[in-house]
Scaffold this motif. Structure first.
Motif, PDB file in Angstrom:
ATOM      1  N   TRP A  52     -11.496 -15.018 -77.308  1.00  0.00           N
ATOM      2  CA  TRP A  52     -12.587 -14.421 -76.545  1.00  0.00           C
ATOM      3  C   TRP A  52     -12.517 -14.899 -75.102  1.00  0.00           C
ATOM      4  N   THR A  53     -12.985 -14.078 -74.199  1.00  0.00           N
ATOM      5  CA  THR A  53     -13.125 -14.561 -72.831  1.00  0.00           C
ATOM      6  C   THR A  53     -14.311 -15.510 -72.793  1.00  0.00           C
ATOM      7  N   LYS A  54     -14.139 -16.620 -72.139  1.00  0.00           N
ATOM      8  CA  LYS A  54     -15.225 -17.590 -72.026  1.00  0.00           C
ATOM      9  C   LYS A  54     -16.381 -16.984 -71.240  1.00  0.00           C
ATOM     10  N   MET A  55     -16.044 -16.186 -70.242  1.00  0.00           N
ATOM     11  CA  MET A  55     -17.033 -15.561 -69.378  1.00  0.00           C
ATOM     12  C   MET A  55     -17.101 -14.072 -69.708  1.00  0.00           C
TER      13      MET A  55
ATOM     14  N   GLY B  12     -10.215 -20.013 -69.285  1.00  0.00           N
ATOM     15  CA  GLY B  12     -11.047 -18.823 -69.416  1.00  0.00           C
ATOM     16  C   GLY B  12     -11.018 -18.215 -70.800  1.00  0.00           C
ATOM     17  N   ILE B  13     -10.369 -18.889 -71.739  1.00  0.00           N
ATOM     18  CA  ILE B  13     -10.231 -18.359 -73.096  1.00  0.00           C
ATOM     19  C   ILE B  13     -10.809 -19.333 -74.114  1.00  0.00           C
ATOM     20  N   ILE B  14     -11.522 -18.778 -75.089  1.00  0.00           N
ATOM     21  CA  ILE B  14     -12.032 -19.519 -76.237  1.00  0.00           C
ATOM     22  C   ILE B  14     -11.357 -18.929 -77.475  1.00  0.00           C
TER      23      ILE B  14
ATOM     24  N   PHE C  58     -14.550 -23.446 -82.464  1.00  0.00           N
ATOM     25  CA  PHE C  58     -14.092 -22.884 -81.195  1.00  0.00           C
ATOM     26  C   PHE C  58     -13.252 -23.894 -80.421  1.00  0.00           C
ATOM     27  N   ILE C  59     -12.186 -23.391 -79.805  1.00  0.00           N
ATOM     28  CA  ILE C  59     -11.334 -24.215 -78.947  1.00  0.00           C
ATOM     29  C   ILE C  59     -11.382 -23.632 -77.541  1.00  0.00           C
TER      30      ILE C  59
END
Length: 184
Positions: free
Chosen positions: A69-72, A58-60, A52-53
């Protein structure tokens, strides 16, 4: 039969309360409590998977799957659960990282970030550990809605406590949310 004095009864009760408190504290603090099942936390749960980066916006990105993916998730973002219909609206309105093409994940996609080796207490209430990498934001939902519906009433969810996929009425909301995804 001799009745013990009130003072002796109080001291026994006080001692028993302290013993129960101490045993409960040790049981919980060592990581062996959760959902009626003995759970051991491992050191890996404290480390993020290198696949994962975190872009710090707000993005992974998952370099194994090529998904962002959204981090949140919606629960961490809004502080409340969402039903399936609300989740669909939520992702269509997202502008995280400047992108406008966020969507609800398919089962295979969401299962790709479910990680059985991870046990992290990062759910919204911090009561039970979920199988999600710590790179994602704290405050997560326990269950996530999946793309598509099943019939006129229901949709599928993925449980991040145990990896089970279930069908529920789309109006159901208890501890559920959505983690938005997009293709890189």
């Amino acid at each position: 039969m001799k009745v013990p004095s009130l003072r002796k009864i109080r001291s026994y009760v006080t001692l028993n309360c302290w013993l129960v408190f101490l045993m409960s504290f040790l049981f919980i603090s060592t990581g062996f409590a959760g959902n009626g099942v003995a759970i051991a936390f491992n050191d890996k749960s404290k480390q993020s998977d290198s696949r994962f980066i975190d872009h710090e916006n707000g993005i992974i990105t998952d370099i194994e799957t090529g998904l962002m993916w959204t981090k949140m998730d919606s629960y961490a973002d809004l502080g409340k659960c969402l039903n399936w219909n609300e989740s669909k609206i939520y992702v269509s309105d997202l502008r995280t990282g400047g992108y406008r093409d966020w969507r609800m994940p398919e089962e295979k996609e969401l299962k790709s970030i479910y990680d059985k080796s991870q046990w992290n207490k990062m759910s919204f209430d911090h009561n039970y550990p979920i199988h999600l990498d710590k790179i994602f934001e704290d405050g997560a939902a326990y269950w996530y809605w999946l793309l598509g519906s099943t019939g006129s009433c229901c949709a599928r969810i993925l449980n991040f406590l145990n990896g089970a996929v279930n069908e529920l009425k789309r109006e159901h909301c208890f501890n559920m949310g959505v983690r938005a995804v997009r293709n890189v």
